[in-house]
Design a protein around this motif. Sequence first.
Motif, PDB file in Angstrom:
ATOM      1  N   MET A 108       1.039  -1.108  -0.157  1.00 41.73           N
ATOM      2  CA  MET A 108      -0.098  -0.090   0.006  1.00 41.73           C
ATOM      3  C   MET A 108       0.926   1.381  -0.085  1.00 41.73           C
ATOM      4  O   MET A 108       1.947   1.275   0.397  1.00 41.73           O
ATOM      5  N   ALA A 109       0.577   1.992  -0.698  1.00 47.38           N
ATOM      6  CA  ALA A 109       1.168   3.302  -0.829  1.00 47.38           C
ATOM      7  C   ALA A 109       0.959   4.161   0.429  1.00 47.38           C
ATOM      8  O   ALA A 109      -0.056   4.346   1.103  1.00 47.38           O
ATOM      9  N   ILE A 110       1.963   5.031   0.715  1.00 49.94           N
ATOM     10  CA  ILE A 110       2.195   6.105   1.657  1.00 49.94           C
ATOM     11  C   ILE A 110       1.174   7.288   1.491  1.00 49.94           C
ATOM     12  O   ILE A 110       0.619   8.100   2.489  1.00 49.94           O
ATOM     13  N   ILE A 111       1.032   7.722   0.182  1.00 50.00           N
ATOM     14  CA  ILE A 111       0.105   8.480  -0.309  1.00 50.00           C
ATOM     15  C   ILE A 111      -1.049   7.981  -1.350  1.00 50.00           C
ATOM     16  O   ILE A 111      -0.763   7.035  -1.929  1.00 50.00           O
ATOM     17  N   ASP A 112      -2.128   8.575  -1.467  1.00 54.46           N
ATOM     18  CA  ASP A 112      -3.064   7.983  -2.295  1.00 54.46           C
ATOM     19  C   ASP A 112      -3.512   8.952  -3.366  1.00 54.46           C
ATOM     20  O   ASP A 112      -2.720  10.116  -3.444  1.00 54.46           O
ATOM     21  N   LEU A 113      -4.097   8.513  -4.474  1.00 58.27           N
ATOM     22  CA  LEU A 113      -4.399   9.262  -5.498  1.00 58.27           C
ATOM     23  C   LEU A 113      -5.160  10.680  -5.299  1.00 58.27           C
ATOM     24  O   LEU A 113      -4.783  11.613  -5.821  1.00 58.27           O
ATOM     25  N   VAL A 114      -6.126  10.651  -4.223  1.00 62.88           N
ATOM     26  CA  VAL A 114      -6.795  11.708  -3.899  1.00 62.88           C
ATOM     27  C   VAL A 114      -5.664  12.939  -3.404  1.00 62.88           C
ATOM     28  O   VAL A 114      -5.783  14.154  -3.755  1.00 62.88           O
ATOM     29  N   ALA A 115      -4.559  12.603  -2.497  1.00 68.99           N
ATOM     30  CA  ALA A 115      -3.846  13.338  -1.868  1.00 68.99           C
ATOM     31  C   ALA A 115      -2.748  13.899  -2.987  1.00 68.99           C
ATOM     32  O   ALA A 115      -2.656  15.177  -3.140  1.00 68.99           O
ATOM     33  N   ALA A 116      -2.549  12.968  -4.110  1.00 66.82           N
ATOM     34  CA  ALA A 116      -1.734  13.374  -5.154  1.00 66.82           C
ATOM     35  C   ALA A 116      -2.192  14.536  -6.137  1.00 66.82           C
ATOM     36  O   ALA A 116      -1.660  15.567  -6.470  1.00 66.82           O
ATOM     37  N   LYS A 117      -3.390  14.269  -6.439  1.00 69.54           N
ATOM     38  CA  LYS A 117      -4.247  15.030  -7.127  1.00 69.54           C
ATOM     39  C   LYS A 117      -4.523  16.361  -6.570  1.00 69.54           C
ATOM     40  O   LYS A 117      -4.251  17.449  -7.350  1.00 69.54           O
ATOM     41  N   ALA A 118      -4.651  16.487  -5.296  1.00 66.34           N
ATOM     42  CA  ALA A 118      -5.058  17.707  -4.649  1.00 66.34           C
ATOM     43  C   ALA A 118      -3.750  18.396  -4.602  1.00 66.34           C
ATOM     44  O   ALA A 118      -3.628  19.790  -4.771  1.00 66.34           O
ATOM     45  N   HIS A 119      -2.468  17.834  -4.332  1.00 63.92           N
ATOM     46  CA  HIS A 119      -1.194  18.396  -4.401  1.00 63.92           C
ATOM     47  C   HIS A 119      -1.031  19.175  -5.697  1.00 63.92           C
ATOM     48  O   HIS A 119      -0.319  20.113  -5.805  1.00 63.92           O
ATOM     49  N   MET A 120      -1.241  18.339  -6.949  1.00 58.45           N
ATOM     50  CA  MET A 120      -0.889  18.932  -8.179  1.00 58.45           C
ATOM     51  C   MET A 120      -2.033  19.827  -8.862  1.00 58.45           C
ATOM     52  O   MET A 120      -1.886  20.222  -9.794  1.00 58.45           O
ATOM     53  N   ASN A 121      -3.409  19.788  -7.949  1.00 56.91           N
ATOM     54  CA  ASN A 121      -4.355  20.753  -8.355  1.00 56.91           C
ATOM     55  C   ASN A 121      -4.771  20.189  -9.704  1.00 56.91           C
ATOM     56  O   ASN A 121      -5.303  20.885 -10.615  1.00 56.91           O
ATOM     57  N   ILE A 122      -5.077  18.997  -9.726  1.00 57.10           N
ATOM     58  CA  ILE A 122      -5.625  18.198 -10.796  1.00 57.10           C
ATOM     59  C   ILE A 122      -7.058  17.875 -10.552  1.00 57.10           C
ATOM     60  O   ILE A 122      -7.275  17.121  -9.596  1.00 57.10           O
ATOM     61  N   LEU A 123      -7.990  18.420 -11.504  1.00 56.44           N
ATOM     62  CA  LEU A 123      -9.642  17.991 -10.960  1.00 56.44           C
ATOM     63  C   LEU A 123     -10.119  17.070 -12.220  1.00 56.44           C
ATOM     64  O   LEU A 123     -11.080  16.639 -11.777  1.00 56.44           O
ATOM     65  N   PHE A 124      -9.555  16.727 -13.344  1.00 54.35           N
ATOM     66  CA  PHE A 124      -9.935  15.751 -14.121  1.00 54.35           C
ATOM     67  C   PHE A 124      -9.329  14.542 -13.681  1.00 54.35           C
ATOM     68  O   PHE A 124      -8.451  14.173 -13.175  1.00 54.35           O
ATOM     69  N   GLU A 125     -10.215  13.334 -14.290  1.00 55.95           N
ATOM     70  CA  GLU A 125      -9.893  11.925 -14.146  1.00 55.95           C
ATOM     71  C   GLU A 125      -9.037  11.322 -15.312  1.00 55.95           C
ATOM     72  O   GLU A 125      -8.619  10.218 -15.001  1.00 55.95           O
ATOM     73  N   ASP A 126      -8.834  11.831 -16.277  1.00 58.95           N
ATOM     74  CA  ASP A 126      -8.162  11.354 -17.311  1.00 58.95           C
ATOM     75  C   ASP A 126      -6.942  10.772 -16.951  1.00 58.95           C
ATOM     76  O   ASP A 126      -6.473   9.919 -17.558  1.00 58.95           O
ATOM     77  N   ASP A 127      -6.238  11.153 -16.186  1.00 59.56           N
ATOM     78  CA  ASP A 127      -4.726  10.877 -15.908  1.00 59.56           C
ATOM     79  C   ASP A 127      -4.673   9.764 -14.551  1.00 59.56           C
ATOM     80  O   ASP A 127      -3.678   9.729 -14.020  1.00 59.56           O
ATOM     81  N   ASN A 128      -5.735   9.595 -14.108  1.00 58.60           N
ATOM     82  CA  ASN A 128      -5.766   8.761 -12.687  1.00 58.60           C
ATOM     83  C   ASN A 128      -4.831   7.410 -12.883  1.00 58.60           C
ATOM     84  O   ASN A 128      -3.907   7.581 -11.742  1.00 58.60           O
ATOM     85  N   GLN A 129      -4.774   6.751 -13.565  1.00 55.44           N
ATOM     86  CA  GLN A 129      -4.017   5.511 -13.815  1.00 55.44           C
ATOM     87  C   GLN A 129      -2.490   5.932 -13.939  1.00 55.44           C
ATOM     88  O   GLN A 129      -1.671   5.526 -13.185  1.00 55.44           O
ATOM     89  N   LEU A 130      -2.153   6.987 -14.799  1.00 56.74           N
ATOM     90  CA  LEU A 130      -0.880   7.590 -14.840  1.00 56.74           C
ATOM     91  C   LEU A 130      -0.328   8.087 -13.499  1.00 56.74           C
ATOM     92  O   LEU A 130       0.889   7.703 -13.097  1.00 56.74           O
ATOM     93  N   ILE A 131      -1.122   8.746 -12.826  1.00 55.97           N
ATOM     94  CA  ILE A 131      -0.619   9.268 -11.537  1.00 55.97           C
ATOM     95  C   ILE A 131      -0.493   8.169 -10.606  1.00 55.97           C
ATOM     96  O   ILE A 131       0.269   8.175  -9.822  1.00 55.97           O
ATOM     97  N   SER A 132      -1.534   7.113 -10.593  1.00 54.17           N
ATOM     98  CA  SER A 132      -1.218   5.997  -9.533  1.00 54.17           C
ATOM     99  C   SER A 132       0.033   5.360  -9.897  1.00 54.17           C
ATOM    100  O   SER A 132       0.791   4.902  -8.949  1.00 54.17           O
ATOM    101  N   ASP A 133       0.453   5.275 -11.142  1.00 53.58           N
ATOM    102  CA  ASP A 133       1.585   4.792 -11.512  1.00 53.58           C
ATOM    103  C   ASP A 133       2.783   5.519 -10.871  1.00 53.58           C
ATOM    104  O   ASP A 133       3.846   5.061 -10.390  1.00 53.58           O
ATOM    105  N   LYS A 134       2.592   6.736 -11.215  1.00 55.33           N
ATOM    106  CA  LYS A 134       3.796   7.820 -10.589  1.00 55.33           C
ATOM    107  C   LYS A 134       3.784   7.681  -8.954  1.00 55.33           C
ATOM    108  O   LYS A 134       4.831   7.786  -8.413  1.00 55.33           O
ATOM    109  N   ILE A 135       2.787   7.537  -8.454  1.00 58.63           N
ATOM    110  CA  ILE A 135       2.770   7.438  -6.920  1.00 58.63           C
ATOM    111  C   ILE A 135       3.440   5.940  -6.650  1.00 58.63           C
ATOM    112  O   ILE A 135       4.278   6.041  -5.655  1.00 58.63           O
ATOM    113  N   GLU A 136       3.430   4.893  -7.358  1.00 61.83           N
ATOM    114  CA  GLU A 136       4.058   3.721  -6.831  1.00 61.83           C
ATOM    115  C   GLU A 136       5.464   3.919  -7.427  1.00 61.83           C
ATOM    116  O   GLU A 136       6.523   3.503  -6.494  1.00 61.83           O
ATOM    117  N   ALA A 137       5.834   4.332  -8.462  1.00 59.10           N
ATOM    118  CA  ALA A 137       7.360   4.875  -8.723  1.00 59.10           C
ATOM    119  C   ALA A 137       7.934   5.587  -7.944  1.00 59.10           C
ATOM    120  O   ALA A 137       9.289   5.643  -7.561  1.00 59.10           O
TER     121      ALA A 137
END
Length: 96
Positions: free
Chosen positions: A1-30
């Motif tokens: 399990m990651a130490i941050i989640d998708l919601v926190a990452a998107k809020a940090h980057m001020n991303i409001l759309f869902e198109d890049d959710n998988q890409l961001i999830s992959d970046k969280i893991e990396a």
Amino acid sequence: MAIIDLVAAKAHMNILFEDDNQLISDKIEAAQAHLESLLGFQIEEEFETVPADLKQAALALVAHFYENREATGVNLFEVPLSVWDVVRERRSYAFE
């Protein structure tokens, strides 16, 4: 399990759309994997409650990886400087 989640990452980057959710999830893991390799330990095994500075470092890495997907451009830093500050303070220097 990651130490941050998708919601926190998107809020940090001020991303409001869902198109890049998988890409961001992959970046969280990396980002977490990279941070752990710099630290020399698995974050969730080392801490019962993950310190805020490590979460912030992970967020900075996610944003950096998301914004700089190629090794070209103006920002050629390997990782944001703030990440090195956290790593320097928390790195395990034990050798096996």
